[in-house]
Design a protein around this motif. Structure first.
Motif, PDB file in Angstrom:
ATOM      1  N   PRO A  67      59.157  32.559  40.066  1.00  0.00           N
ATOM      2  CA  PRO A  67      58.055  33.577  39.673  1.00  0.00           C
ATOM      3  C   PRO A  67      56.796  33.413  40.587  1.00  0.00           C
ATOM      4  O   PRO A  67      56.439  32.245  40.784  1.00  0.00           O
ATOM      5  N   TYR A  68      56.279  34.442  40.561  1.00  0.00           N
ATOM      6  CA  TYR A  68      54.993  34.685  41.312  1.00  0.00           C
ATOM      7  C   TYR A  68      53.960  35.050  40.284  1.00  0.00           C
ATOM      8  O   TYR A  68      54.280  36.161  39.711  1.00  0.00           O
ATOM      9  N   TYR A  69      52.608  34.576  40.252  1.00  0.00           N
ATOM     10  CA  TYR A  69      51.740  35.086  39.299  1.00  0.00           C
ATOM     11  C   TYR A  69      50.401  35.466  40.222  1.00  0.00           C
ATOM     12  O   TYR A  69      49.836  34.706  40.781  1.00  0.00           O
ATOM     13  N   PHE A  70      50.187  36.564  40.359  1.00  0.00           N
ATOM     14  CA  PHE A  70      49.011  37.175  40.828  1.00  0.00           C
ATOM     15  C   PHE A  70      47.753  37.469  39.950  1.00  0.00           C
ATOM     16  O   PHE A  70      47.968  37.880  39.043  1.00  0.00           O
ATOM     17  N   ALA A  71      46.530  37.234  40.413  1.00  0.00           N
ATOM     18  CA  ALA A  71      45.318  37.702  39.751  1.00  0.00           C
ATOM     19  C   ALA A  71      44.255  37.449  40.682  1.00  0.00           C
ATOM     20  O   ALA A  71      44.023  36.810  41.765  1.00  0.00           O
ATOM     21  N   CYS A  72      43.178  38.473  40.216  1.00  0.00           N
ATOM     22  CA  CYS A  72      41.958  38.464  40.902  1.00  0.00           C
ATOM     23  C   CYS A  72      41.110  37.363  40.350  1.00  0.00           C
ATOM     24  O   CYS A  72      41.057  37.031  39.269  1.00  0.00           O
ATOM     25  N   ASN A 100      30.289  45.430  48.893  1.00  0.00           N
ATOM     26  CA  ASN A 100      29.336  46.217  49.376  1.00  0.00           C
ATOM     27  C   ASN A 100      28.318  46.480  48.045  1.00  0.00           C
ATOM     28  O   ASN A 100      28.648  45.831  46.902  1.00  0.00           O
ATOM     29  N   GLY A 101      27.266  47.209  48.075  1.00  0.00           N
ATOM     30  CA  GLY A 101      26.454  47.575  47.136  1.00  0.00           C
ATOM     31  C   GLY A 101      27.111  48.393  45.985  1.00  0.00           C
ATOM     32  O   GLY A 101      26.430  48.428  44.762  1.00  0.00           O
ATOM     33  N   THR A 102      28.179  48.974  45.947  1.00  0.00           N
ATOM     34  CA  THR A 102      28.664  49.901  45.372  1.00  0.00           C
ATOM     35  C   THR A 102      30.100  49.386  44.504  1.00  0.00           C
ATOM     36  O   THR A 102      30.649  50.007  43.525  1.00  0.00           O
ATOM     37  N   THR A 103      30.534  48.358  45.007  1.00  0.00           N
ATOM     38  CA  THR A 103      31.956  48.110  44.626  1.00  0.00           C
ATOM     39  C   THR A 103      31.716  46.407  44.014  1.00  0.00           C
ATOM     40  O   THR A 103      31.271  45.979  44.646  1.00  0.00           O
ATOM     41  N   PHE A 104      32.952  46.075  43.183  1.00  0.00           N
ATOM     42  CA  PHE A 104      33.079  44.827  42.854  1.00  0.00           C
ATOM     43  C   PHE A 104      33.646  44.223  43.933  1.00  0.00           C
ATOM     44  O   PHE A 104      34.621  44.839  44.518  1.00  0.00           O
ATOM     45  N   PRO A 105      33.678  42.921  44.230  1.00  0.00           N
ATOM     46  CA  PRO A 105      34.427  42.143  45.129  1.00  0.00           C
ATOM     47  C   PRO A 105      35.744  41.929  44.376  1.00  0.00           C
ATOM     48  O   PRO A 105      35.863  41.559  43.180  1.00  0.00           O
ATOM     49  N   HIS A 106      36.869  41.625  45.189  1.00  0.00           N
ATOM     50  CA  HIS A 106      38.083  41.117  44.734  1.00  0.00           C
ATOM     51  C   HIS A 106      38.659  40.325  45.641  1.00  0.00           C
ATOM     52  O   HIS A 106      38.494  40.143  46.961  1.00  0.00           O
ATOM     53  N   SER A 107      39.421  39.359  45.146  1.00  0.00           N
ATOM     54  CA  SER A 107      40.235  38.550  45.966  1.00  0.00           C
ATOM     55  C   SER A 107      41.603  38.374  45.288  1.00  0.00           C
ATOM     56  O   SER A 107      41.918  39.279  44.452  1.00  0.00           O
ATOM     57  N   VAL A 108      42.488  37.593  45.887  1.00  0.00           N
ATOM     58  CA  VAL A 108      43.972  37.366  45.403  1.00  0.00           C
ATOM     59  C   VAL A 108      44.080  35.932  45.198  1.00  0.00           C
ATOM     60  O   VAL A 108      43.922  35.200  46.059  1.00  0.00           O
ATOM     61  N   TYR A 109      44.532  35.442  44.104  1.00  0.00           N
ATOM     62  CA  TYR A 109      44.981  34.015  43.769  1.00  0.00           C
ATOM     63  C   TYR A 109      46.336  34.134  43.186  1.00  0.00           C
ATOM     64  O   TYR A 109      46.687  35.080  42.810  1.00  0.00           O
ATOM     65  N   LEU A 110      47.101  33.142  43.689  1.00  0.00           N
ATOM     66  CA  LEU A 110      48.377  32.767  43.336  1.00  0.00           C
ATOM     67  C   LEU A 110      48.153  31.455  42.396  1.00  0.00           C
ATOM     68  O   LEU A 110      47.969  30.441  42.773  1.00  0.00           O
ATOM     69  N   LEU A 111      48.588  31.993  40.834  1.00  0.00           N
ATOM     70  CA  LEU A 111      48.443  30.986  39.992  1.00  0.00           C
ATOM     71  C   LEU A 111      49.813  30.264  40.019  1.00  0.00           C
ATOM     72  O   LEU A 111      50.894  30.734  40.287  1.00  0.00           O
ATOM     73  N   PRO A 112      49.818  28.859  39.617  1.00  0.00           N
ATOM     74  CA  PRO A 112      51.043  27.875  39.717  1.00  0.00           C
ATOM     75  C   PRO A 112      51.783  28.199  38.667  1.00  0.00           C
ATOM     76  O   PRO A 112      53.159  27.674  38.819  1.00  0.00           O
ATOM     77  N   ASN A 113      51.616  28.658  37.665  1.00  0.00           N
ATOM     78  CA  ASN A 113      52.634  28.736  36.680  1.00  0.00           C
ATOM     79  C   ASN A 113      52.380  29.601  35.293  1.00  0.00           C
ATOM     80  O   ASN A 113      51.197  30.461  35.436  1.00  0.00           O
ATOM     81  N   TYR A 114      53.264  29.864  34.383  1.00  0.00           N
ATOM     82  CA  TYR A 114      53.130  31.057  33.434  1.00  0.00           C
ATOM     83  C   TYR A 114      51.694  30.726  32.643  1.00  0.00           C
ATOM     84  O   TYR A 114      50.954  31.545  32.238  1.00  0.00           O
ATOM     85  N   TRP A 115      51.396  29.335  32.280  1.00  0.00           N
ATOM     86  CA  TRP A 115      50.231  29.206  31.191  1.00  0.00           C
ATOM     87  C   TRP A 115      48.967  29.320  32.018  1.00  0.00           C
ATOM     88  O   TRP A 115      48.143  30.041  31.365  1.00  0.00           O
ATOM     89  N   SER A 116      48.928  29.267  33.321  1.00  0.00           N
ATOM     90  CA  SER A 116      47.736  29.570  33.874  1.00  0.00           C
ATOM     91  C   SER A 116      47.726  30.871  34.161  1.00  0.00           C
ATOM     92  O   SER A 116      46.598  31.439  33.983  1.00  0.00           O
ATOM     93  N   PHE A 117      48.735  31.527  33.936  1.00  0.00           N
ATOM     94  CA  PHE A 117      48.803  33.083  34.139  1.00  0.00           C
ATOM     95  C   PHE A 117      48.044  33.525  32.807  1.00  0.00           C
ATOM     96  O   PHE A 117      47.389  34.699  32.915  1.00  0.00           O
TER      97      PHE A 117
END
Length: 163
Positions: free
Chosen positions: A134-139, A86-103
């Motif tokens: 291991p699961y690696y999550f990120a916006c 919306n006009g007042t918040t940052f948009p967010h998403s959820v990504y699952l990264l494949p490995n530690y280095w990507s994380f």
């Protein structure tokens, strides 16, 4: 930065290993074997809101949150709650990264988007930890900036219930 990341990783892994060992019953030798059938009904999977009352938002340290709120177990659900754009918040998403280095690098090239900017509203987006891995999550919003600032990302290594 690399030393800080290494220290966090070592502390995280030590916490996971010590928790797994603490859950074993030393009076029964069968508990030392991962293929031994355990009473899986003894402990029900739990639903955990990522960030607790803070939900999923920019500027909150989720790696710290995961360390303080673990351990997590196979079958548990992580619920990502965030406001739709919306006009007042940052948009967010959820990504699952494949490995530690990507994380570490917040490299989203091989990451899988598991929730878009509209899926966090209401009850949120639910992700079930189905495997011992291991699961690696990120916006991934702002071309990964929310991840690269070091806070909107976290690892989880679910444990096996030893009930």
């Amino acid at each position: 930065m690399a030393v800080k990341t290494l220290v966090v990783l070592v502390v995280f892994m030590f916490a996971m290993i010590s928790t797994a060992m603490a859950n074993k019953n030393p009076d029964n030798w069968n508990y030392n074997w991962p293929w031994y059938p355990h009473n899986t009904n003894a402990t029900q999977p739990k639903k955990v809101v990522v960030g607790g009352s803070e939900n999923w938002h920019f500027g909150f340290n989720y790696t710290d949150w995961a360390l303080k709120n673990g351990p997590f177990y196979i079958g548990d659900s992580l619920v990502f709650k965030y406001d739709p754009p919306n006009g007042t918040t940052f948009p967010h998403s959820v990504y699952l990264l494949p490995n530690y280095w990507s994380f570490l690098k917040c490299d989203l090239r091989w990451a899988k988007k598991i929730a878009d900017v509209n899926q966090g509203g209401g009850g949120g987006f639910e992700f079930v930890l189905k495997r011992w891995q291991p699961y690696y999550f990120a916006c991934g919003e702002k071309a990964g900036f929310h991840c690269r600032n070091g806070t909107m990302k976290f690892p989880v290594m679910p444990l096996i219930h030893w009930d």
